[in-house]
Design an enzyme around this catalytic site. Structure first.
Site, PDB file in Angstrom:
ATOM      1  N   ASP A  14       0.823  -1.222   0.000  1.00 38.11           N
ATOM      2  CA  ASP A  14       0.000   0.000   0.000  1.00 38.11           C
ATOM      3  C   ASP A  14       0.852   1.266   0.000  1.00 38.11           C
ATOM      4  OD1 ASP A  14      -2.620  -1.101   0.157  1.00 38.11           O
ATOM      5  OD2 ASP A  14      -2.284  -1.556   2.269  1.00 38.11           O
ATOM      6  N   ARG A  94      -0.043   3.043  16.792  1.00 38.57           N
ATOM      7  CA  ARG A  94      -0.506   4.069  15.843  1.00 38.57           C
ATOM      8  C   ARG A  94      -0.351   5.496  16.335  1.00 38.57           C
ATOM      9  NH1 ARG A  94       0.571  -0.042  13.326  1.00 38.57           N
ATOM     10  NH2 ARG A  94      -0.665  -0.705  11.542  1.00 38.57           N
ATOM     11  N   ASP A 123      -7.257   1.419  12.015  1.00 44.41           N
ATOM     12  CA  ASP A 123      -6.061   2.264  11.960  1.00 44.41           C
ATOM     13  C   ASP A 123      -6.347   3.654  11.392  1.00 44.41           C
ATOM     14  OD1 ASP A 123      -4.420   0.427  13.144  1.00 44.41           O
ATOM     15  OD2 ASP A 123      -3.787  -0.496  11.257  1.00 44.41           O
ATOM     16  N   SER A 173      -1.689 -10.354   5.475  1.00 46.75           N
ATOM     17  CA  SER A 173      -1.335  -8.983   5.782  1.00 46.75           C
ATOM     18  C   SER A 173      -0.869  -8.975   7.243  1.00 46.75           C
ATOM     19  CB  SER A 173      -2.558  -8.087   5.577  1.00 46.75           C
ATOM     20  OG  SER A 173      -2.355  -6.868   6.212  1.00 46.75           O
TER      21      SER A 173
HETATM   22  N1  ARG Z   1      -7.596  -5.453  14.490  1.00 45.59           N
HETATM   23  C1  ARG Z   1      -6.399  -5.037  15.093  1.00 45.59           C
HETATM   24  C2  ARG Z   1      -6.457  -3.589  15.514  1.00 45.59           C
HETATM   25  O1  ARG Z   1      -7.271  -2.885  15.044  1.00 45.59           O
HETATM   26  C3  ARG Z   1      -5.171  -5.333  14.281  1.00 45.59           C
HETATM   27  C4  ARG Z   1      -5.128  -4.883  12.888  1.00 45.59           C
HETATM   28  C5  ARG Z   1      -3.797  -5.198  12.355  1.00 45.59           C
HETATM   29  N2  ARG Z   1      -3.652  -5.169  10.952  1.00 45.59           N
HETATM   30  C6  ARG Z   1      -3.288  -4.137  10.222  1.00 45.59           C
HETATM   31  N3  ARG Z   1      -3.103  -4.339   8.956  1.00 45.59           N
HETATM   32  N4  ARG Z   1      -3.083  -2.985  10.692  1.00 45.59           N
HETATM   33  O2  ARG Z   1      -5.718  -3.119  16.342  1.00 45.59           O
END
Ligand code: ARG
Length: 409
Positions: A14, A94, A123, A173
């Site tokens: 991405d 994040r 995210d 992923s």
């Molecule tokens: N569902 C999890 C979260 O929202 C992990 C997501 C991880 N995957 C990603 N591609 N960011 O924290």
């Protein structure tokens, strides 16, 4: 003047495609930021890749120590398990990545901040809210979501533009940090499929794990893990060590249905060995040193905290308020917890603390102590007064109802 954009860059499909898109479609200058939160990628190689794609600058930031101290430690103190299962390993990283993006944007005089999130996940929520809070006035772009890019289009575009795609990226992923590894896509999307063994990298399968159990001891001071098997370790080394030893014994795998902020339910697979062991040990120790009222009240605070942290509200003032409470609550959470690791299971088998409220003599039926059993009788009478009264009243009504009605004379 051309736009100057700071892009959070992982080196994956991405964000690699985005470098080119931003240059071509927006005629922008691109600065990439790659933040090391313990994902285990070769940052140098990631930087090289960005440079080949024509960025004007790539900034690599080792934020592992900061991640442990300012993100993982608060999560430990808050017993943070989203929906009782997920130690929010992705969620925690994040806001830190967003903070670093803003720092770079300010230093480099960039006017836009770009992330590669889709419109389906959590995210995007975490990035958008943190970026908008920390950098008012700067543009925030999420082209994969906002331009509706599909994975097929991206792969096609990557091929046309000689952007290398890793084999692994095609299968699953992956998102990793020191606190855990999230595995998504491919076969895992069918919630009824057992995750194939090749989805896991940090944990052994139970049948391949050692045939003898291993007992580890984690020491805590004021709610923070400080030692392993009696040896004081730096925060980062401590988590890395526990990831290794627990992973070796097959501990840390999670497979659950998770509620995303945007309303979707998703099947999530993780391996978070250190996180699960440390969180369990910490919670156990809390229960030894806190009063019942503290334990029960803190459960509610913890539930609020993990919801905010999971749902992108890391910078919400309520989280600061809760942190103040939680930090105060940890003053006595000092001691050691023993955990037995064996073939995919972890079991707490002992704990001790200088601040323990557990007194083995008080709980013992055979020893005469200051605990006066004679008081229990009276206590129970007052404590259960209304419950007993209610039930007695109901019983009396029932008996009265059964009696033949008095004859009218
Ligand atoms: N569902 C999890 C979260 O929202 C992990 C997501 C991880 N995957 C990603 N591609 N960011 O924290």
């Amino acid at each position: 003047m051309a736009d100057k954009f700071v892009l959070a860059y992982s080196g994956g499909l991405d964000t690699s495609v985005l470098i080119k898109y931003l240059q071509e479609r927006c005629k922008a200058q691109v600065i990439t930021v790659t933040v090391d939160v313990g994902q285990g990628d070769d940052l140098k190689a990631v930087g090289e890749k960005a440079k080949k794609l024509g960025v004007i600058k790539n900034v690599a930031i080792d934020a592992k120590e900061e991640f442990v101290k300012d993100y993982i430690f608060p999560a430990i103190k808050a017993n943070a398990l989203y929906e009782d299962k997920y130690p929010i390993s992705t969620s925690l990283s994040r806001p830190l990545i967003a903070k670093k993006m803003v720092e770079v944007a300010e230093k480099e005089g960039a006017n836009g901040l770009v992330h590669g999130c889709t419109g389906r996940g959590n995210d995007q929520v975490r990035f958008d809210i943190t970026l908008a809070s920390l950098a008012p006035g700067k543009q925030i772009l999420a082209p994969v979501r906002d331009w509706g890019l599909t994975r097929e289009e991206e792969i096609e575009y990557a091929k046309e533009n000689n952007i290398p795609i890793s084999e692994g990226a095609k299968k699953y992923s992956i998102d990793a940090s020191l606190w855990g590894r999230a595995i998504e896509c491919g076969l895992l999307e069918d919630a009824n499929n057992e995750p194939p063994e090749d989805a896991y990298e940090w944990t052994a399968s139970a049948d391949k794990a050692p045939n003898t159990p291993e007992v580890i001891t984690i020491g805590f001071e004021a709610g923070i893990p400080i030692s392993l098997n009696g040896k004081v370790l730096k925060p980062l080394a401590l988590i890395e060590e526990i990831n290794k030893v627990a992973g070796k014994h097959g501990v840390g795998r999670i497979d659950h249905i998770e509620d995303r902020v945007v309303g979707l339910k998703s099947r999530e697979v993780y391996e978070c060995p250190a996180a699960l062991v440390i969180l369990d040990a910490h919670h156990d120790l809390e229960k030894m040193v806190m009063t019942r009222n503290q334990v029960l009240f803190k459960q509610q605070i913890d539930a609020q905290w993990v919801n905010l942290a999971y749902s992108g509200l890391w910078v919400d003032p309520l989280k600061d308020d809760l942190d103040a409470f939680i930090n105060k609550s940890q003053e006595n959470v000092t001691g050691e917890v023993k955990i037995k690791l064996f073939k995919g299971s972890m079991q707490i088998i002992g704990r001790n603390s200088p601040n323990s409220l557990y007194n083995k003599n008080l709980a013992n039926y055979n020893i005469k102590t200051s605990f006066n059993q004679a008081y229990s009788k009276g206590f129970i009478e007052l404590y259960g007064l209304q419950t007993v009264m209610y039930n007695n009243l109901k019983a009396a009504e029932k008996t009265a109802g059964k009696k033949p009605k008095a004859k009218k004379s």
